[in-house]
Design an enzyme around this catalytic site. Structure first.
Site, PDB file in Angstrom:
ATOM      1  N   SER A  35     -66.811   2.683 -21.302  1.00 31.76           N
ATOM      2  CA  SER A  35     -67.441   2.268 -22.560  1.00 31.76           C
ATOM      3  C   SER A  35     -68.847   1.765 -22.283  1.00 31.76           C
ATOM      4  O   SER A  35     -69.055   0.946 -21.398  1.00 31.76           O
ATOM      5  CB  SER A  35     -66.676   1.126 -23.226  1.00 31.76           C
ATOM      6  N   HIS A  67     -65.171   6.790 -27.101  1.00 32.84           N
ATOM      7  CA  HIS A  67     -64.930   7.726 -25.992  1.00 32.84           C
ATOM      8  C   HIS A  67     -64.792   9.136 -26.556  1.00 32.84           C
ATOM      9  O   HIS A  67     -64.076   9.340 -27.513  1.00 32.84           O
ATOM     10  CB  HIS A  67     -63.612   7.389 -25.262  1.00 32.84           C
ATOM     11  N   HIS A  89     -56.367   6.305 -20.474  1.00 27.45           N
ATOM     12  CA  HIS A  89     -55.846   5.088 -19.853  1.00 27.45           C
ATOM     13  C   HIS A  89     -54.319   5.069 -19.884  1.00 27.45           C
ATOM     14  O   HIS A  89     -53.711   5.706 -20.743  1.00 27.45           O
ATOM     15  CB  HIS A  89     -56.355   3.858 -20.609  1.00 27.45           C
ATOM     16  N   TYR A  91     -52.651   2.701 -20.956  1.00 25.95           N
ATOM     17  CA  TYR A  91     -52.228   2.042 -22.197  1.00 25.95           C
ATOM     18  C   TYR A  91     -52.178   2.989 -23.392  1.00 25.95           C
ATOM     19  O   TYR A  91     -51.633   2.649 -24.437  1.00 25.95           O
ATOM     20  CB  TYR A  91     -53.108   0.816 -22.507  1.00 25.95           C
ATOM     21  N   GLU A  92     -52.721   4.196 -23.234  1.00 25.51           N
ATOM     22  CA  GLU A  92     -52.582   5.194 -24.289  1.00 25.51           C
ATOM     23  C   GLU A  92     -51.234   5.898 -24.192  1.00 25.51           C
ATOM     24  O   GLU A  92     -50.915   6.769 -25.003  1.00 25.51           O
ATOM     25  CB  GLU A  92     -53.731   6.209 -24.214  1.00 25.51           C
ATOM     26  N   ALA A 119     -66.404  -0.934 -18.596  1.00 29.28           N
ATOM     27  CA  ALA A 119     -66.721  -2.215 -19.211  1.00 29.28           C
ATOM     28  C   ALA A 119     -65.587  -3.148 -18.818  1.00 29.28           C
ATOM     29  O   ALA A 119     -64.440  -2.723 -18.713  1.00 29.28           O
ATOM     30  CB  ALA A 119     -66.795  -2.075 -20.723  1.00 29.28           C
ATOM     31  N   MET A 214     -58.983  -2.392 -17.512  1.00 28.46           N
ATOM     32  CA  MET A 214     -57.775  -1.580 -17.733  1.00 28.46           C
ATOM     33  C   MET A 214     -57.941  -0.153 -17.221  1.00 28.46           C
ATOM     34  O   MET A 214     -57.236   0.753 -17.647  1.00 28.46           O
ATOM     35  CB  MET A 214     -57.439  -1.548 -19.226  1.00 28.46           C
ATOM     36  N   SER A 215     -58.901   0.045 -16.337  1.00 33.18           N
ATOM     37  CA  SER A 215     -59.125   1.406 -15.830  1.00 33.18           C
ATOM     38  C   SER A 215     -59.424   1.339 -14.339  1.00 33.18           C
ATOM     39  O   SER A 215     -59.080   0.367 -13.670  1.00 33.18           O
ATOM     40  CB  SER A 215     -60.295   2.051 -16.580  1.00 33.18           C
ATOM     41  N   ASN A 238     -67.637  -9.056 -21.960  1.00 38.16           N
ATOM     42  CA  ASN A 238     -67.082 -10.277 -22.545  1.00 38.16           C
ATOM     43  C   ASN A 238     -66.645 -11.198 -21.414  1.00 38.16           C
ATOM     44  O   ASN A 238     -66.349 -10.722 -20.319  1.00 38.16           O
ATOM     45  CB  ASN A 238     -65.873  -9.955 -23.441  1.00 38.16           C
ATOM     46  N   HIS A 250     -62.762  -6.002 -29.599  1.00 38.81           N
ATOM     47  CA  HIS A 250     -63.245  -4.725 -29.076  1.00 38.81           C
ATOM     48  C   HIS A 250     -64.658  -4.415 -29.555  1.00 38.81           C
ATOM     49  O   HIS A 250     -65.422  -3.750 -28.863  1.00 38.81           O
ATOM     50  CB  HIS A 250     -62.271  -3.605 -29.491  1.00 38.81           C
TER      51      HIS A 250
END
Ligand code: 8IG
Length: 275
Positions: A35, A67, A89, A91-92, A119, A214-215, A238, A250
């Site tokens: 991101s 994305h 990811h 989480y998808e 990010a 998360m990646s 953040n 987000h």
């Protein structure tokens, strides 16, 4: 072998189609765009060719706002570079093999160097939103590995991948020569997609973490298995939970990415010639 059960053969099939579509023999470098990093990379050089990943076998359409699934081919600093936009990811809901498929594909397409960008949340209050950092190492808290499952085919390295120098120490030193302002940090990879609790961030900090995301960690492992040199950059968008006085959202992530785009483009321009 059946492509569906051999992720390496699937990556090679995708790579052959990718290079054919791009009209290149091979790529030298691949940059996986997290991101915020996408617009920065796109300003580096004219995009010679853009291939929607929906045209390539094994790719999923990303479901994250900001994305897009495509691979762009550019030339910069005398190198043929694949810009990979739209990572997927865990989480998808995708299996680990699918999460690392883009990285396996660009390495099969020749890339000897893989730059993973993301990010991330920052744990150090002195390195807040807008700070770019070099990833020095990672802690994989996803409880999975791209090496899980069937053993890699004969001509591949062992599934017991050595991770003692994932984010090339030598290349990081070269990068810091041209960009002494860059600080380094340990990236802690969570599954998400929820953000952490303050207690989890305290844990990550106690473990030696500086960044949370998360990646990246699974892609880095898959890339090292294939012998590629890995570099990682995080943009802190953040402060992590409990470090920040306000709740995370987000939108602030996307905004911080937009604000930092010029700085990220400068970073690419500075470091790509020394790779
Ligand atoms: I951007 O605070 C971004 N990605 N796990 N925690 C985790 N991932 C993130 C965060 C964060 N910020």
């Amino acid at each position: 072998m059946d492509l569906r059960h051999d992720p390496y053969a699937l990556a090679h099939t995708a790579a052959a189609q990718l290079t054919a579509r791009a009209g290149v023999d091979k790529f030298d470098i691949a940059i996986v765009l997290g991101s915020g990093w996408q617009q920065a990379a796109e300003t580096l050089a004219p995009i010679d060719c853009e291939i929607p990943t929906s045209d390539l076998p094994g790719f999923h359409a990303p479901s994250v706002q900001g994305h897009k699934g495509r691979i762009m081919s550019i030339e910069f600093a005398g190198k043929r570079i694949a810009l990979v936009a739209g990572r997927v990811h865990l989480y998808e809901g995708h299996p680990t093999a699918d999460v690392v498929h883009p990285v396996r594909t660009v390495i099969a397409a020749g890339a000897e160097t893989v730059i993973l960008t993301n990010a991330a949340g920052g744990i150090d209050p002195n390195r807040g939103p807008g700070t770019m950092m070099l990833i020095s190492d990672h802690i994989n808290l996803t409880a999975t590995s791209p090496m899980e499952g069937a053993s890699p085919p004969e001509n591949y390295g062992s599934r017991f991948v050595d991770l003692s120098d994932v984010y090339s120490r030598e290349t990081r030193a070269a990068i810091r020569q041209v960009r002494p302002d860059l600080t380094e940090g340990v990236y802690v990879g969570f599954r998400g997609p929820h953000y952490e609790t303050p207690a989890e961030i305290k844990m990550a900090k106690a473990m030696g973490g500086d960044l949370v995301g998360m990646s990246t960690v699974l892609e880095a492992i898959a890339a090292r298995h294939l012998g590629a040199r890995v570099i990682g950059f995080s943009l802190v968008t953040n402060l992590a939970a409990g470090v920040s006085p306000t709740p995370l959202n987000h939108l602030e992530v996307l905004e911080a990415g937009q604000k930092a785009a010029a700085g990220m483009a400068d970073l690419f321009r500075d470091i790509l010639p020394c790779l």
